[in-house]
Motif scaffolding. Structure first.
Motif, PDB file in Angstrom:
ATOM      1  N   ILE A 181      -8.605 -10.000  -7.364  1.00  0.00           N
ATOM      2  CA  ILE A 181      -9.416 -10.714  -8.354  1.00  0.00           C
ATOM      3  C   ILE A 181     -10.228  -9.746  -9.212  1.00  0.00           C
ATOM      4  CG2 ILE A 181     -11.472 -11.050  -6.911  1.00  0.00           C
ATOM      5  CD1 ILE A 181      -9.906 -13.649  -9.296  1.00  0.00           C
ATOM      6  N   GLY A 182     -10.316  -8.490  -8.778  1.00  0.00           N
ATOM      7  CA  GLY A 182     -11.008  -7.484  -9.568  1.00  0.00           C
ATOM      8  C   GLY A 182     -10.165  -6.877 -10.674  1.00  0.00           C
ATOM      9  N   HIS A 183      -8.898  -7.302 -10.772  1.00  0.00           N
ATOM     10  CA  HIS A 183      -7.992  -6.763 -11.795  1.00  0.00           C
ATOM     11  C   HIS A 183      -7.353  -7.936 -12.537  1.00  0.00           C
ATOM     12  CE1 HIS A 183      -8.257  -2.594 -10.333  1.00  0.00           C
ATOM     13  NE2 HIS A 183      -8.392  -3.160  -9.144  1.00  0.00           N
ATOM     14  N   GLN A 184      -8.136  -8.565 -13.405  1.00  0.00           N
ATOM     15  CA  GLN A 184      -7.704  -9.783 -14.077  1.00  0.00           C
ATOM     16  C   GLN A 184      -6.898  -9.517 -15.346  1.00  0.00           C
ATOM     17  OE1 GLN A 184     -11.350 -12.141 -14.484  1.00  0.00           O
ATOM     18  NE2 GLN A 184     -11.929 -11.435 -12.423  1.00  0.00           N
ATOM     19  N   ARG A 185      -6.746  -8.253 -15.691  1.00  0.00           N
ATOM     20  CA  ARG A 185      -5.876  -7.866 -16.799  1.00  0.00           C
ATOM     21  C   ARG A 185      -4.864  -6.851 -16.279  1.00  0.00           C
ATOM     22  NH1 ARG A 185      -9.836  -5.020 -21.023  1.00  0.00           N
ATOM     23  NH2 ARG A 185     -11.150  -6.822 -20.496  1.00  0.00           N
ATOM     24  N   ARG A 186      -3.809  -6.616 -17.063  1.00  0.00           N
ATOM     25  CA  ARG A 186      -2.792  -5.650 -16.635  1.00  0.00           C
ATOM     26  C   ARG A 186      -3.331  -4.237 -16.868  1.00  0.00           C
ATOM     27  NH1 ARG A 186       2.676  -6.343 -16.189  1.00  0.00           N
ATOM     28  NH2 ARG A 186       2.784  -8.052 -17.661  1.00  0.00           N
ATOM     29  N   ASP A 187      -3.782  -3.582 -15.803  1.00  0.00           N
ATOM     30  CA  ASP A 187      -4.303  -2.223 -15.896  1.00  0.00           C
ATOM     31  C   ASP A 187      -3.465  -1.305 -15.012  1.00  0.00           C
ATOM     32  OD1 ASP A 187      -5.135  -2.838 -13.324  1.00  0.00           O
ATOM     33  OD2 ASP A 187      -7.237  -3.104 -13.855  1.00  0.00           O
ATOM     34  N   ALA A 188      -3.892  -0.063 -14.876  1.00  0.00           N
ATOM     35  CA  ALA A 188      -3.111   0.921 -14.132  1.00  0.00           C
ATOM     36  C   ALA A 188      -2.945   0.529 -12.665  1.00  0.00           C
ATOM     37  CB  ALA A 188      -3.773   2.294 -14.237  1.00  0.00           C
ATOM     38  N   TYR A 189      -3.842  -0.292 -12.151  1.00  0.00           N
ATOM     39  CA  TYR A 189      -3.764  -0.732 -10.760  1.00  0.00           C
ATOM     40  C   TYR A 189      -2.402  -1.351 -10.444  1.00  0.00           C
ATOM     41  CZ  TYR A 189      -4.650  -3.898  -6.805  1.00  0.00           C
ATOM     42  OH  TYR A 189      -4.570  -4.584  -5.619  1.00  0.00           O
ATOM     43  N   TRP A 190      -1.872  -2.148 -11.386  1.00  0.00           N
ATOM     44  CA  TRP A 190      -0.634  -2.881 -11.129  1.00  0.00           C
ATOM     45  C   TRP A 190       0.603  -1.985 -11.218  1.00  0.00           C
ATOM     46  CZ3 TRP A 190      -1.538  -7.393  -9.005  1.00  0.00           C
ATOM     47  CH2 TRP A 190      -2.746  -8.026  -9.281  1.00  0.00           C
ATOM     48  N   SER A 191       0.486  -0.854 -11.880  1.00  0.00           N
ATOM     49  CA  SER A 191       1.662  -0.013 -12.112  1.00  0.00           C
ATOM     50  C   SER A 191       2.171   0.648 -10.844  1.00  0.00           C
ATOM     51  CB  SER A 191       1.332   1.071 -13.144  1.00  0.00           C
ATOM     52  OG  SER A 191       1.044   0.495 -14.400  1.00  0.00           O
ATOM     53  N   HIS A 202       0.839  -1.194   0.000  1.00  0.00           N
ATOM     54  CA  HIS A 202       0.000   0.000   0.000  1.00  0.00           C
ATOM     55  C   HIS A 202       0.883   1.256   0.000  1.00  0.00           C
ATOM     56  CE1 HIS A 202      -2.933   2.952   1.526  1.00  0.00           C
ATOM     57  NE2 HIS A 202      -3.860   2.129   1.065  1.00  0.00           N
ATOM     58  N   PRO A 203       0.439   2.368  -0.615  1.00  0.00           N
ATOM     59  CA  PRO A 203       1.229   3.602  -0.559  1.00  0.00           C
ATOM     60  C   PRO A 203       1.615   4.024   0.859  1.00  0.00           C
ATOM     61  CG  PRO A 203      -0.533   3.826  -2.171  1.00  0.00           C
ATOM     62  CD  PRO A 203      -0.764   2.508  -1.489  1.00  0.00           C
ATOM     63  N   GLN A 204       0.751   3.729   1.838  1.00  0.00           N
ATOM     64  CA  GLN A 204       1.088   4.072   3.225  1.00  0.00           C
ATOM     65  C   GLN A 204       2.334   3.326   3.692  1.00  0.00           C
ATOM     66  OE1 GLN A 204      -0.673   6.380   5.462  1.00  0.00           O
ATOM     67  NE2 GLN A 204       1.385   6.112   6.291  1.00  0.00           N
ATOM     68  N   GLU A 205       2.472   2.083   3.245  1.00  0.00           N
ATOM     69  CA  GLU A 205       3.663   1.301   3.595  1.00  0.00           C
ATOM     70  C   GLU A 205       4.928   1.993   3.104  1.00  0.00           C
ATOM     71  OE1 GLU A 205       5.657  -2.840   1.998  1.00  0.00           O
ATOM     72  OE2 GLU A 205       3.509  -2.861   2.446  1.00  0.00           O
ATOM     73  N   GLN A 206       4.897   2.466   1.858  1.00  0.00           N
ATOM     74  CA  GLN A 206       6.066   3.152   1.312  1.00  0.00           C
ATOM     75  C   GLN A 206       6.342   4.454   2.064  1.00  0.00           C
ATOM     76  OE1 GLN A 206       6.196   3.392  -2.978  1.00  0.00           O
ATOM     77  NE2 GLN A 206       4.901   1.578  -3.219  1.00  0.00           N
ATOM     78  N   GLU A 207       5.286   5.183   2.418  1.00  0.00           N
ATOM     79  CA  GLU A 207       5.460   6.415   3.198  1.00  0.00           C
ATOM     80  C   GLU A 207       6.141   6.113   4.532  1.00  0.00           C
ATOM     81  OE1 GLU A 207       4.839   9.583   2.640  1.00  0.00           O
ATOM     82  OE2 GLU A 207       3.776   9.510   0.726  1.00  0.00           O
ATOM     83  N   ASP A 208       5.655   5.084   5.217  1.00  0.00           N
ATOM     84  CA  ASP A 208       6.204   4.752   6.525  1.00  0.00           C
ATOM     85  C   ASP A 208       7.673   4.348   6.418  1.00  0.00           C
ATOM     86  OD1 ASP A 208       3.714   5.237   7.624  1.00  0.00           O
ATOM     87  OD2 ASP A 208       3.191   3.113   7.885  1.00  0.00           O
ATOM     88  N   ILE A 209       7.992   3.508   5.444  1.00  0.00           N
ATOM     89  CA  ILE A 209       9.379   3.043   5.316  1.00  0.00           C
ATOM     90  C   ILE A 209      10.305   4.220   5.000  1.00  0.00           C
ATOM     91  CG2 ILE A 209      10.948   1.568   4.009  1.00  0.00           C
ATOM     92  CD1 ILE A 209       8.585  -0.360   3.588  1.00  0.00           C
ATOM     93  N   ALA A 210       9.841   5.118   4.135  1.00  0.00           N
ATOM     94  CA  ALA A 210      10.655   6.295   3.818  1.00  0.00           C
ATOM     95  C   ALA A 210      10.916   7.120   5.079  1.00  0.00           C
ATOM     96  CB  ALA A 210       9.969   7.142   2.750  1.00  0.00           C
ATOM     97  N   GLU A 211       9.909   7.237   5.932  1.00  0.00           N
ATOM     98  CA  GLU A 211      10.107   7.982   7.187  1.00  0.00           C
ATOM     99  C   GLU A 211      11.114   7.275   8.095  1.00  0.00           C
ATOM    100  OE1 GLU A 211       7.106   9.992   9.420  1.00  0.00           O
ATOM    101  OE2 GLU A 211       5.578   9.611   7.879  1.00  0.00           O
TER     102      GLU A 211
END
Length: 672
Positions: free
Chosen positions: A216-226, A97-106
């Motif tokens: 399971i709601g993203h069964q194709r490569r869409d922006a979610y995975w980027s 999750h983006p929050q995880e990256q924020e926390d690790i950066a801190e």
């Protein structure tokens, strides 16, 4: 047997361990760190690993033998419980999750600012923490100067636990969602967090959701995975990066890509290993990996001119073809070095003909038809081998006999395969959705068939994973099926075998209807096999070494097993996997942790819509005067048009039920 690591007690520095160090995030939530500090070393660089896997119990031994070793060589090592895990406050909102990256950066900034730190920070990790190491390297916090990423995914759509070749991974999508639903429901430790433990636990239980519902709601490569796939922009990673993979691991292709594609200083090591640290690897041989990590940190965090940048770009183990056994503990072979990592599909062509695999290009041949049994896949092994007795692929002969197979002539000389094979096919199907599974095997003179590489393509994804299109029944298509990366010496006297199937249970969720595949033989259908004659320059590693482990008592060792079953009344066939990854242990703090999990993958041989995955896990955490228990169940099923996932979480304090909730999610099948 893989070599047991030597326990080193006379490290250059005595190590001070600081438990439960709180670090407050910008929003006021406190995350918990454990520190290993070299006594008398003065300001030193810091090395961070961040995971949700509970530094104070489940991961305690694994963390300590590595972190204490590195700290004893002059580094401040830190292990972080992610927000909402272990003894950190808050809730874990999602995987990467983006929050995880924020926390690790801190936390990286906090480490750099400590008086015992020089301001230079390295980041390391395996699996989840190997992935967030890539994410933070791409994010570029100023203090992060180098990184080591082990068994990690650069592409969370194409090379992770959810999809394979555009097909749904029955073995692992629901399984991993179930695992994390269980992990996120675990209690913090009252001996650490005090009277707040119950409120923290209830907060976690209330916020807990199955991660698989989102995936399971993203069964194709869409922006979610980027948002968390560094493959989309490898140029964002500029710090020196050591990448580690294993030929038996699920993430080897990511390791090959990262070594090949990262623009900055990078080096790679790929051994025969499954999902276990290389100093204690299965299958072995293990290596002195902790010595390698110290050398990496010395060069890039301390500027010691030790020559690591002069090592080959990739050091890789050419494993000898071995007896196909699930419990194989070691592979014969030897190490090589190379400065060139071949691109997928580089190599010599072997054509699919009526006579078998032929290196001579034929003209177009006839079309042969094949439809696989829904139960094909019994020899697949685990999608993510952890080095247990159930993990590795077994003899492929039974699945080969149920497949469309092509054998080569007997090999006249040893053949070393290195890279990512590719299978080009001219195919048709009689259904709008169909999957082709390709396995490359080495067949011994006695007929034993050992898996070398495999690949999957959902044929609706033939033009890419972003915009799948149904097949036009009867129409021929030219498709490319990438196979997994491999480094293997296949002995003279063996044959190569390509085996094609339309099913691969319990790995791949079956298409809504059982398809029949047409394969046109001849020039358009060929295996591109990357072979090499390696340089004989010596490559070697030191012996495996670790620091002394802490005193953890095992009341029940983990005893995984995978057994096939058949119910004569229903006609269903089931693979039962008892994972039991953590057994029953008592830690130095007095905390007891016991874990039991059962996974059933079931299908009726005549009905693709009968496929189901049923999971049941119980975790007990407590002390003599304090007991907690959670039970988590998950079920995944499908119709012709929808997937349904159901989960249930129940929690007890002592014998008193304090929480229960059911979760149900239904989503459409998107060309799968």
């Amino acid at each position: 047997m893989s070599e047991e690591p030597e326990i080193i007690t006379g490290l250059p520095y005595e190590v001070e361990v600081r438990e439960h160090v709180p670090v407050e995030m910008g929003d006021g939530v406190s995350v918990s760190l454990k520190l290993w500090l070299p006594v008398g070393a003065g300001p030193v660089p810091a090395v961070l690993e961040a995971m949700p896997y509970r530094k104070d119990d489940v991961a305690l031994s694994d963390d300590h033998v590595r972190m204490a070793y590195v700290a004893g060589h002059g580094y401040a090592c830190a292990r972080m419980d992610l927000r909402g895990s272990g003894n950190s406050e808050g809730v874990l909102l999602g995987e990467y999750h983006p929050q995880e990256q924020e926390d690790i950066a801190e936390v990286i900034g906090w480490l750099a600012a400590q008086t015992w730190c020089t301001g230079a920070v390295g980041m390391t990790g395996m699996s989840w923490s190997g992935c967030n190491t890539l994410h933070l390297a791409a994010r570029r916090p100023p203090a992060l100067k180098a990184a080591i990423s082990v068994y990690s995914a650069d592409d969370h759509y194409g090379n992770d636990i959810h999809y394979m070749g555009g097909a749904v991974l029955a073995f692992y999508l629901a399984v991993w969602g179930h695992v994390m639903l269980s992990f996120n429901a675990r209690t913090p430790d009252p001996a650490v967090v005090g009277d707040a433990w119950r409120a923290m636990w209830l907060e976690r239980l209330e916020a807990n959701v199955p991660f698989s519902f989102e995936r399971i709601g993203h069964q194709r490569r869409d922006a979610y995975w980027s948002r968390f796939s560094v493959r989309d922009d490898p140029g964002a990673i500029e710090v020196p990066m050591l990448v580690v993979g294993g030929w038996s691991d699920a993430y080897t292709d990511s390791a090959l890509r990262l070594v090949r594609d990262l623009p900055g200083v990078r080096r790679g090591i790929i051994g025969p290993w499954g999902h276990t640290w290389p100093e204690r690897a299965v299958p072995g041989p293990s290596i002195g990996f902790l010595q390698e990590t110290v050398r990496w940190w010395d060069r890039w965090l301390k500027d010691v001119p030790n020559g690591v940048e002069n090592e080959p770009l990739l050091r890789w183990f050419a494993q000898d073809t071995a007896e196909p056994r699930a419990d194989l503990t070691s592979r014969g072979g030897r190490w090589y070095g190379t400065d060139e990592v071949p691109s997928p599909g580089a190599g010599s062509a072997w054509y699919l003909t009526e006579a078998g695999l032929d290196p001579v290009a034929p003209g177009d041949g006839r079309t042969v038809s094949h439809s696989s049994a829904l139960t094909l896949g019994a020899s697949a092994g685990s999608w993510l081998p952890y080095g247990t007795l159930t993990d590795l692929p077994t003899d492929q002969r039974e699945d080969d006999a149920l497949s469309l197979s092509f054998d080569s002539a007997v090999l006249a000389e040893d053949t070393i395969v290195f890279g990512e094979p590719v299978l080009d096919l001219v195919v048709s199907a009689d259904r709008p959705v169909a999957t082709v599974v390709a396995r490359l095997c080495a067949v011994a003179p006695d007929g034993a068939s050992s898996l070398v590489a495999r690949g999957v393509l959902n044929l609706t994804h033939r033009d890419g994973h972003a915009a799948p299109e149904p097949l036009e029944p009867g129409r021929e298509y030219r498709v490319r099926v990438p196979l997994s990366g491999v480094g293997e010496r296949i002995p003279a006297g063996h044959r190569l075998r390509v085996a094609l199937s339309t099913q691969y249970w319990p790995w791949i969720w079956p298409a809504p209807e059982t398809p029949t595949l047409g394969v046109r033989l001849g020039e358009g259908s060929r295996l591109l096999l990357p072979t090499t004659v390696p340089d004989d320059a010596p490559v070697s590693f030191g012996p495996p070494r670790i620091a002394a482990p802490p005193p953890v008592s095992s009341l029940r060792a983990h005893e995984p097993e995978m057994t096939p079953g058949f119910d004569p009344e229903s006609g269903r066939r089931t693979f039962r996997l008892v994972r039991d990854l953590n057994g029953d242990r008592v830690f130095p703090s007095g905390l007891r942790y016991a874990d039991d999990e059962r996974c059933d993958f079931s299908i009726h041989p005549d009905d693709p819509l009968s496929a189901s995955v049923d999971l049941d896990r119980t975790i007990r955490i407590g002390r003599a005067d304090w007991r907690t228990r959670i039970r988590v169940r998950t079920r995944m099923t499908s119709t012709a048009t929808e997937f349904t996932l159901w989960s249930s979480v129940t929690a007890w304090e002592g014998d008193h039920e304090i929480f229960t909730r059911d979760y149900t999610h239904t989503t459409g099948r998107d060309h799968v």
